[in-house]
Design a protein around this motif. Sequence first.
Motif, PDB file in Angstrom:
ATOM      1  N   THR A 292      -2.197   5.276  13.424  1.00 54.12           N
ATOM      2  CA  THR A 292      -2.870   5.524  12.145  1.00 54.12           C
ATOM      3  C   THR A 292      -3.158   4.192  11.461  1.00 54.12           C
ATOM      4  N   ASP A 293      -3.870   4.228  10.360  1.00 54.66           N
ATOM      5  CA  ASP A 293      -4.319   3.016   9.684  1.00 54.66           C
ATOM      6  C   ASP A 293      -3.205   2.432   8.805  1.00 54.66           C
ATOM      7  N   PRO A 294      -2.723   1.219   9.090  1.00 56.83           N
ATOM      8  CA  PRO A 294      -1.697   0.590   8.255  1.00 56.83           C
ATOM      9  C   PRO A 294      -2.141   0.424   6.803  1.00 56.83           C
ATOM     10  N   ASP A 295      -3.457   0.349   6.589  1.00 56.63           N
ATOM     11  CA  ASP A 295      -3.956   0.191   5.219  1.00 56.63           C
ATOM     12  C   ASP A 295      -3.772   1.450   4.378  1.00 56.63           C
ATOM     13  N   ASP A 296      -3.405   2.557   5.029  1.00 64.65           N
ATOM     14  CA  ASP A 296      -3.114   3.776   4.277  1.00 64.65           C
ATOM     15  C   ASP A 296      -1.786   3.681   3.526  1.00 64.65           C
ATOM     16  N   ILE A 297      -0.970   2.690   3.897  1.00 60.51           N
ATOM     17  CA  ILE A 297       0.330   2.525   3.238  1.00 60.51           C
ATOM     18  C   ILE A 297       0.123   1.799   1.914  1.00 60.51           C
ATOM     19  N   GLY A 298       0.451   2.470   0.821  1.00 59.50           N
ATOM     20  CA  GLY A 298       0.299   1.883  -0.501  1.00 59.50           C
ATOM     21  C   GLY A 298       1.626   1.655  -1.188  1.00 59.50           C
ATOM     22  N   PHE A 299       1.576   0.963  -2.298  1.00 55.34           N
ATOM     23  CA  PHE A 299       2.784   0.618  -3.044  1.00 55.34           C
ATOM     24  C   PHE A 299       2.447   0.676  -4.523  1.00 55.34           C
ATOM     25  N   MET A 300       3.169   1.499  -5.272  1.00 58.83           N
ATOM     26  CA  MET A 300       2.885   1.652  -6.707  1.00 58.83           C
ATOM     27  C   MET A 300       4.151   1.469  -7.549  1.00 58.83           C
ATOM     28  N   PRO A 301       3.983   0.996  -8.782  1.00 64.47           N
ATOM     29  CA  PRO A 301       5.140   0.772  -9.661  1.00 64.47           C
ATOM     30  C   PRO A 301       5.680   2.076 -10.237  1.00 64.47           C
ATOM     31  N   PHE A 302       6.861   1.972 -10.833  1.00 66.14           N
ATOM     32  CA  PHE A 302       7.461   3.110 -11.505  1.00 66.14           C
ATOM     33  C   PHE A 302       6.527   3.555 -12.636  1.00 66.14           C
ATOM     34  N   PRO A 303       6.379   4.883 -12.830  1.00 68.08           N
ATOM     35  CA  PRO A 303       5.427   5.388 -13.823  1.00 68.08           C
ATOM     36  C   PRO A 303       5.907   5.225 -15.265  1.00 68.08           C
ATOM     37  N   ALA A 304       5.843   3.998 -15.729  1.00 67.36           N
ATOM     38  CA  ALA A 304       6.190   3.693 -17.120  1.00 67.36           C
ATOM     39  C   ALA A 304       5.441   2.431 -17.514  1.00 67.36           C
ATOM     40  N   GLN A 305       4.974   2.377 -18.728  1.00 71.11           N
ATOM     41  CA  GLN A 305       4.267   1.198 -19.215  1.00 71.11           C
ATOM     42  C   GLN A 305       4.772   0.803 -20.589  1.00 71.11           C
ATOM     43  N   LYS A 306       4.622  -0.481 -20.884  1.00 71.29           N
ATOM     44  CA  LYS A 306       4.906  -0.983 -22.221  1.00 71.29           C
ATOM     45  C   LYS A 306       3.645  -1.684 -22.716  1.00 71.29           C
ATOM     46  N   ASP A 307       3.116  -1.204 -23.815  1.00 78.14           N
ATOM     47  CA  ASP A 307       1.866  -1.737 -24.367  1.00 78.14           C
ATOM     48  C   ASP A 307       0.745  -1.716 -23.326  1.00 78.14           C
ATOM     49  N   GLY A 308       0.713  -0.612 -22.545  1.00 75.55           N
ATOM     50  CA  GLY A 308      -0.348  -0.434 -21.569  1.00 75.55           C
ATOM     51  C   GLY A 308      -0.201  -1.234 -20.293  1.00 75.55           C
ATOM     52  N   THR A 309       0.979  -1.818 -20.067  1.00 71.71           N
ATOM     53  CA  THR A 309       1.194  -2.664 -18.897  1.00 71.71           C
ATOM     54  C   THR A 309       2.367  -2.161 -18.060  1.00 71.71           C
TER      55      THR A 309
END
Length: 437
Positions: A292-309
């Motif tokens: 399969t495509d290695p580019d399908d593997i993603g990485f995202m931060p914890f769903p919380a922001q401070k001042d939109g960041t």
Amino acid sequence: MNRRTLLALAVGAALLASGCTGSGGSTQGADAKAPDDPSKVDGTITVLTHRTDLVQDGTMKKYAAEFNKTYPKVKVEFDGITDYEGEVKIRMNTENYGDVLMIPAVIEKKDYPKFFASLGGKEERSKKYRFTDYTAVGGKVYGQSPLGAVPGFIYNKKVWREAGVTDWPTTPDEFLAGLKAVKSKTDAVPYYTNFKDGWPLSQWTGVRGSVSCDEQATTRWAEGNPWAEGGELRVADRLLYDIVHQGLVEKDPTTTNWEASKPRLAKGEIATMWLGSWAVIQMQGAAKQAGTDPDDIGFMPFPAQKDGTFCAVTSPDYNQAVNVHSEHKEAARAWIDWFTDESGYAQDNLALSPLKDAPLPDMLKPYEEAGVKLLDLDDSKGAELKTIENQSEVGINKPDYRKELVDMARGARKGDPDDYLDGLGEKWTETRKSLGY
């Protein structure tokens, strides 16, 4: 922080019980000075490492060959140890624990000068390197990690796209909504707990600093209650509970399998797992093996922001140190400096470089593009935090309490999650106060 480090922390209290005194003596406080002339540095050094895979496949020998182009008179030998924490802890009751070693997690920070030679002053080293706080005692630094990691969700981008979710969730509720979309619109398991192996549950403690976007998060935990309303562990543990309670995980968490989960995520049978950036290269490798495509593997931060960041915390892998009893401190220091600065080890592992001026690895480029703020935590209260952890027996770096939380969420154990988390906070606070923190 990687899997071995977390496992090490999990057994830390037990190992401490048998004592690890070392020889100390007149060697305490010795320095391992950086060499001035590489051509004059000589000797045979032994490097203890947990990377048995890289020893066995010849990778470490290749690094040594490159090192010898700069330091031709130094012979580097490697001792790859499977049970690294257990074996090295025993060796450290003698003076013979290699010339260079990864600092075992069980060793109390205050004891570093007894076992390791100083690499220099914290103020000076912190200008160039990340993670200096983690091994600093009395203004001196006693170890250096050759790479770093960032906590986050490993996810299959193709699956999330099929579910209609293309933007990273910014709140726990949005994240839950995303998992529900995965469940209703795809055949993938929305979230995989890795409950049976246990250690991945410990990874949730990696939210420290990410929710609050606070470089002083370690101090806040050491002086407060991380399960208080709005506290980082309260937010993370409640999200884990809700994921399980809302049926967004595998059918039977007691049958999960870590090794098998990697190709399953690569193939889109699993959508999401909370781990760390260190796992990206493993998932991409599994994708290649699965066709399969290695580019399908993603990485995202914890769903919380401070001042939109979004915020994410950098953390070290094992820190390399020089044995304070080594007869070849200059050669040992040369290896650590070269391995940190010039080996390419961090890049080879798609990891965060310990060099502050180094570019981010490709897998963190989406973080850079999205403006995710990377935090280097102040670890000056790290020793106190570890003491509270050990004395309270709450186990923030062990899987036990989160296993109970998951069981509660799936109906295998009675209890109210908020009462349960309040209880953890009370136990933590009582211990902290009894220690005078």
